[in-house]
Design a protein around this motif. Structure first.
Motif, mmCIF file in Angstrom:
data_model
loop_
_atom_site.group_PDB
_atom_site.id
_atom_site.type_symbol
_atom_site.label_atom_id
_atom_site.label_comp_id
_atom_site.label_asym_id
_atom_site.label_seq_id
_atom_site.Cartn_x
_atom_site.Cartn_y
_atom_site.Cartn_z
ATOM 1 N N GLN A 140 0.822 -1.203 0.000
ATOM 2 C CA GLN A 140 0.000 0.000 0.000
ATOM 3 C C GLN A 140 0.857 1.254 0.000
ATOM 4 O O GLN A 140 1.999 1.255 0.470
ATOM 5 N N ASP A 141 0.326 2.307 -0.541
ATOM 6 C CA ASP A 141 0.956 3.624 -0.471
ATOM 7 C C ASP A 141 0.359 4.391 0.707
ATOM 8 O O ASP A 141 -0.666 3.994 1.291
ATOM 9 N N VAL A 142 0.990 5.511 1.031
ATOM 10 C CA VAL A 142 0.509 6.332 2.150
ATOM 11 C C VAL A 142 0.582 7.809 1.775
ATOM 12 O O VAL A 142 1.385 8.214 0.923
ATOM 13 N N ALA A 143 -0.252 8.588 2.432
ATOM 14 C CA ALA A 143 -0.234 10.047 2.309
ATOM 15 C C ALA A 143 -0.254 10.629 3.720
ATOM 16 O O ALA A 143 -0.955 10.117 4.603
ATOM 17 N N SER A 144 0.524 11.668 3.932
ATOM 18 C CA SER A 144 0.529 12.308 5.248
ATOM 19 C C SER A 144 0.782 13.801 5.086
ATOM 20 O O SER A 144 1.495 14.233 4.178
ATOM 21 N N THR A 145 0.184 14.560 5.976
ATOM 22 C CA THR A 145 0.336 16.020 5.984
ATOM 23 C C THR A 145 0.384 16.505 7.423
ATOM 24 O O THR A 145 -0.372 16.028 8.275
ATOM 25 N N TYR A 146 1.278 17.439 7.689
ATOM 26 C CA TYR A 146 1.272 18.117 8.983
ATOM 27 C C TYR A 146 1.409 19.616 8.734
ATOM 28 O O TYR A 146 1.966 20.039 7.710
ATOM 29 N N GLY A 147 0.901 20.407 9.671
ATOM 30 C CA GLY A 147 0.968 21.856 9.480
ATOM 31 C C GLY A 147 0.188 22.595 10.550
ATOM 32 O O GLY A 147 -0.132 22.047 11.607
ATOM 33 N N ILE A 148 -0.129 23.837 10.241
ATOM 34 C CA ILE A 148 -0.846 24.709 11.174
ATOM 35 C C ILE A 148 -2.044 25.318 10.459
ATOM 36 O O ILE A 148 -1.932 25.755 9.308
ATOM 37 N N ARG A 149 -3.167 25.325 11.149
ATOM 38 C CA ARG A 149 -4.366 25.958 10.597
ATOM 39 C C ARG A 149 -5.022 26.833 11.665
ATOM 40 O O ARG A 149 -4.758 26.689 12.859
ATOM 41 N N MET A 150 -5.890 27.724 11.217
ATOM 42 C CA MET A 150 -6.691 28.541 12.118
ATOM 43 C C MET A 150 -8.145 28.091 12.002
ATOM 44 O O MET A 150 -8.724 28.104 10.916
ATOM 45 N N ASN A 151 -8.721 27.673 13.122
ATOM 46 C CA ASN A 151 -10.117 27.251 13.152
ATOM 47 C C ASN A 151 -10.993 28.359 13.728
ATOM 48 O O ASN A 151 -10.632 28.996 14.729
ATOM 49 N N LEU A 152 -12.143 28.579 13.104
ATOM 50 C CA LEU A 152 -13.176 29.459 13.624
ATOM 51 C C LEU A 152 -14.271 28.561 14.172
ATOM 52 O O LEU A 152 -14.927 27.859 13.420
ATOM 53 N N THR A 153 -14.468 28.573 15.482
ATOM 54 C CA THR A 153 -15.334 27.599 16.140
ATOM 55 C C THR A 153 -16.480 28.277 16.864
ATOM 56 O O THR A 153 -16.275 29.258 17.600
ATOM 57 N N TRP A 154 -17.686 27.742 16.648
ATOM 58 C CA TRP A 154 -18.884 28.212 17.342
ATOM 59 C C TRP A 154 -19.446 27.090 18.208
ATOM 60 O O TRP A 154 -19.502 25.931 17.793
ATOM 61 N N TYR A 155 -19.860 27.444 19.425
ATOM 62 C CA TYR A 155 -20.618 26.543 20.289
ATOM 63 C C TYR A 155 -22.043 27.089 20.365
ATOM 64 O O TYR A 155 -22.288 28.132 20.970
ATOM 65 N N LEU A 156 -22.982 26.386 19.722
ATOM 66 C CA LEU A 156 -24.341 26.869 19.590
ATOM 67 C C LEU A 156 -25.261 26.138 20.558
ATOM 68 O O LEU A 156 -25.198 24.918 20.690
ATOM 69 N N ARG A 157 -26.110 26.893 21.253
ATOM 70 C CA ARG A 157 -27.025 26.302 22.236
ATOM 71 C C ARG A 157 -28.468 26.608 21.833
ATOM 72 O O ARG A 157 -28.746 27.683 21.376
#
Length: 230
Positions: A213-230
Motif C-alpha cells: 500500500q501507499d501512504v499520504a501524510s500532511t502536517y501543518g498549522i491551521r486557524m479554526n473558527l469555532t462556534w458553540y451553539l445552544r
C-alpha cells in the motif's frame, strides 16, 4: 441561685457576639457551605457562596463554556508527503470542516472533513488528499470561560484525487485514516472562539493484491473558527 444568675447573664452576653460573628463569616467570599438554593433543589443545581455567577432559575440547567453544538471552519498550510509521487514533502493548502457536540468542558466529539491540496512539480500532478474522521477532544489545561489547550485524536477513512492536467481525474482506493491535533482555544465571545491548531493527517492508499500500500501524510498549522451553539 447565684450560679444560675451568672450563667443566664453570660448567655445573654454571648448571643449578640455570636450573631455578629455569623454576619462577619457570611461577608467573607466562599466562607461556609450554605447553598443559595432551597434544600429541595437537585444537587447538580446547588451552588455555594463565593461563586462569581448567580445560580440558574430552579429547573434550568447551567451550560458549560464548551458544551453544545460544535461548528468549525478552518484553513491553513503544511507539508504533504505522498509515496506515489516519489518526491519529498511539498507545500500544501489545508481546509477543514467540523460538526459535533460538546458534552462538557472536558470532552467533545466531532466529525471532521479535511482536504490537503498540493502540486508535485516533478510529475506535474495536482493532488487532493482527503480524510473523513470521527474525533474525540479533551482539554489539557484551561478555564471555565472556554480558554485553554486542547488535544484531539480520531480515525476514519481517506483517499487521494490526482489531476495531471492532461487526463481525467483519477481517484485512489479508500484506506484507513488517522488524524490528530493540538490546539489553543481563545474565546472571543460566549459562543465563538479562535483556535490555532497544529495538525497531523495520515491515511493508507490500498493497491491491488500483491502490491504494498501507499501512504499520504500532511502536517501543518491551521486557524479554526469555532462556534458553540445552544
Amino acid at each position: 441561685m447565684k450560679t444560675t444568675i451568672l450563667t443566664a447573664a453570660a448567655l445573654l452576653f454571648a448571643m449578640p457576639l455570636a450573631a455578629r460573628a455569623d454576619d462577619a463569616l457570611q461577608a467573607v467570599p466562599g466562607a461556609g457551605f450554605t447553598t443559595t438554593l432551597d434544600s429541595g433543589a437537585p444537587l447538580a443545581q446547588r451552588r455555594y457562596r463565593g461563586d462569581d455567577d448567580s445560580p440558574p432559575p430552579y429547573g434550568q440547567r447551567r451550560w458549560q463554556a464548551r458544551q453544545g453544538l460544535l461548528l468549525s471552519f478552518g484553513a491553513g498550510g503544511g507539508a504533504m508527503y505522498l509515496s506515489t509521487e516519489q518526491a519529498r514533502r511539498v507545500g500544501a493548502f489545508d481546509a477543514d470542516f467540523r460538526l459535533g457536540y460538546g458534552f462538557s468542558d472536558r470532552f467533545q466529539m466531532f466529525m471532521e472533513i479535511n482536504s490537503d491540496l498540493a502540486h508535485f512539480s516533478r510529475t506535474g500532478d495536482d493532488v487532493a488528499s482527503w480524510t473523513f474522521t470521527l474525533r474525540g477532544q479533551t482539554v489539557l489545561i484551561g478555564d471555565r470561560s472556554g480558554n485553554g489547550l486542547n488535544v484531539n485524536f480520531g480515525a476514519g477513512v481517506g483517499g487521494v484525487t490526482y489531476n495531471s492536467g492532461t487526463f481525467a481525474e483519477e481517484q485512489s482506493s479508500t484506506g484507513l485514516a488517522l488524524a490528530g491535533g493540538v490546539s489553543y482555544s481563545a474565546r472571543v465571545s460566549r459562543n465563538f472562539a479562535l483556535e490555532p491548531e497544529f495538525f497531523v493527517n495520515w491515511h493508507a492508499i490500498p493497491n491491488d493484491p500483491g502490491f504494498s500500500q501507499d501512504v499520504a501524510s500532511t502536517y501543518g498549522i491551521r486557524m479554526n473558527l469555532t462556534w458553540y451553539l445552544r
